[in-house]
Design an enzyme around this catalytic site. Structure first.
Site, mmCIF file in Angstrom:
data_model
loop_
_atom_site.group_PDB
_atom_site.id
_atom_site.type_symbol
_atom_site.label_atom_id
_atom_site.label_comp_id
_atom_site.label_asym_id
_atom_site.label_seq_id
_atom_site.Cartn_x
_atom_site.Cartn_y
_atom_site.Cartn_z
ATOM 1 N N ASP A 1 53.907 -72.223 15.034
ATOM 2 C CA ASP A 1 54.021 -71.114 14.087
ATOM 3 C C ASP A 1 55.335 -70.360 14.216
ATOM 4 O OD1 ASP A 1 51.424 -71.921 13.640
ATOM 5 O OD2 ASP A 1 50.647 -69.900 13.424
ATOM 6 N N ARG B 1 49.833 -56.730 24.126
ATOM 7 C CA ARG B 1 50.557 -56.568 22.864
ATOM 8 C C ARG B 1 51.421 -55.305 22.796
ATOM 9 N NH1 ARG B 1 50.029 -61.493 23.266
ATOM 10 N NH2 ARG B 1 48.832 -62.659 21.723
ATOM 11 N N ASP C 1 46.078 -59.039 16.431
ATOM 12 C CA ASP C 1 47.428 -58.857 16.966
ATOM 13 C C ASP C 1 48.388 -58.224 15.972
ATOM 14 O OD1 ASP C 1 46.861 -59.718 19.485
ATOM 15 O OD2 ASP C 1 47.537 -61.779 19.172
ATOM 16 N N SER D 1 43.387 -72.706 20.090
ATOM 17 C CA SER D 1 44.606 -71.969 20.397
ATOM 18 C C SER D 1 44.406 -71.175 21.690
ATOM 19 C CB SER D 1 44.962 -71.013 19.253
ATOM 20 O OG SER D 1 43.970 -70.019 19.110
#
Length: 412
Positions: free
Chosen positions: A15, A95, A124, A180
């Site tokens: 990505d 994050r 996220d 993932s």
């Protein structure tokens, strides 16, 4: 005229590799790739060369592990944080640190925007952008997955792989790992792919290869292992008598927890954006630290202070999960938490055995536990007169008696 600069949160996966090239082409901009080293280990290998080959004009790979442990993991654990009773917030807490550093780089480089590869369905995107809004509202945010033009060009992974091949971007995308992952010092998470079926059993023997940080409890040693954690004002400062930084402590606890099959969680959680999501987590060191910290509090923390702090755990956890780490309400809660920890000092002994963290003793120079008062034998201190309990119970029973009388009169 100088080109616009965009700072991209870059992992080197499919990505973000595609996004890097796409941003450069679409915005005719200079792309600065940023990767935060927060404990991904070998996932960082070759990232700088790959980002430059993909079109980045500059690459930052910053070691933030010590800051992550000291200023994010430890304060969060002082708050007793546990989202929906199970999740130790390993991804959530990372994050705001990543976004904070992105903002710093954007300002230093004179960039007008930051960009990320978070999807429009996940948490996220919220965490990155709320942090940016709190710290640098003047800097723009580009979220390609929320842009119609990007989604039209890349409706699926096949189109992304074809784009990568066309532009000579090396990517590893196969069905060998149909899920993932996100790894850092605190945990590793597994989502999507086969895990989207909540009936799928990731703990079965045939799926053991999925796990990274821990062995299964069945494969853990048959011999228990003891470990002692020393706390000072709510922070673990030594393990087995050896002084350690927060980073060193987390690394050792991960090793010990992983060895004994500790810290695996499989849950369906409620995302901030409204949907339910199934996730599997490994948090070996965090699980040990969480348990030890709670046991240290049980000996040293005032009852009403503990109950007040505990009443705020759900709120604090929600703030971290939803991305409000730098919000004024989280900072206010942290001030209360910090005050609550001033006497959380001492040593906790734990037994690690086949996925379990078992309490095996606790001691403190500021213990609130007084065996003379708590004893079932004669109280040598005479600090507690059992007869006093009669009036205590009578006063607490008064409203119950009045309420019962009202109910009985209604039924007559």
């Amino acid at each position: 005229m100088a080109k616009e600069k965009i700072v991209l949160a870059y992992s080197g996966g499919l990505d973000t590799s595609v996004i890097l090239k796409w941003l450069k082409e679409t915005y005719d901009a200079e792309i600065i790739a940023f990767t935060a080293d927060i404990g991904q280990k070998d996932e960082l290998d070759g990232l700088e060369a790959k980002a430059l080959a993909t079109g980045a004009s500059k690459v930052y790979i910053d070691d933030l592990r010590a800051e992550f442990a000291k200023d994010f993991i430890y304060p969060m654990f002082q708050a007793g944080t546990l989202y929906e009773g199970q999740y130790l917030l390993g991804t959530s807490i990372a994050r705001p640190l990543i976004a904070k550093r992105m903002v710093d780089i954007a300002r230093a480089e004179g960039a007008t925007a930051i960009a990320h590869g978070a999807t429009g369905k996940g948490n996220d995107q919220v965490r990155f952008e709320l942090t940016a809004a709190a710290l640098a509202p003047e800097i723009g945010v580009i979220a390609p997955w929320r842009l119609e033009a990007f989604r039209e060009q890349f409706p699926g992974r096949a189109e992304m792989i074809a784009y990568a091949e066309k532009h000579g971007i090396p990517v590893t995308a196969s069905a060998a790992k149909p899920y993932s992952t996100d790894r850092n010092l605190l945990h590793i998470s597994f989502e999507s792919g086969m895990l989207e079926d909540p009936w799928f059993d990731p703990s079965s023997e045939e799926n053991e290869e999925m796990y990274v940080l821990s062995v299964s409890p069945e494969r853990a040693p048959d011999q228990a292992e003891y470990v002692e954690l020393t706390f000072e004002q709510g922070n673990c400062t030594a393990i087995n008598g050896k002084e350690m930084s927060p980073l060193e402590a987390m690394e050792l606890l991960n090793e010990l927890g992983g060895k004994h099959g500790i810290g695996r969680v499989d849950m369906v959680e409620n995302r901030f954006v409204g949907m339910k999501s199934r996730g599997v987590y490994e948090t070996p060191g965090g699980t040990i630290l969480f348990t030890a910290h709670r046991k240290m509090e049980s000996l040293t923390m005032d009852r009403e202070v503990m109950h007040l702090r505990d009443s705020l755990i759900a709120k604090y956890s929600q703030l971290v999960y939803n991305g409000f780490w730098f919000a004024p309400e989280r900072l206010a809660l942290q001030a209360l938490v910090t005050e609550s920890q001033k006497n959380v000092t001492g040593v906790v002994r734990l037994k690690l055995y086949k996925g379990n963290v078992i309490g095996a003793g606790v001691k403190s120079p500021v213990s609130l536990y007084n065996p003379d008062i708590a004893t079932m034998e004669a109280d040598p201190s005479q600090a507690y007169d059992q007869g006093d309990a009669t009036g205590f119970i009578r006063l607490n029973a008064l409203r119950l008696k009045v309420s019962s009388g009202v109910e009985q009169s209604k039924n007559q």
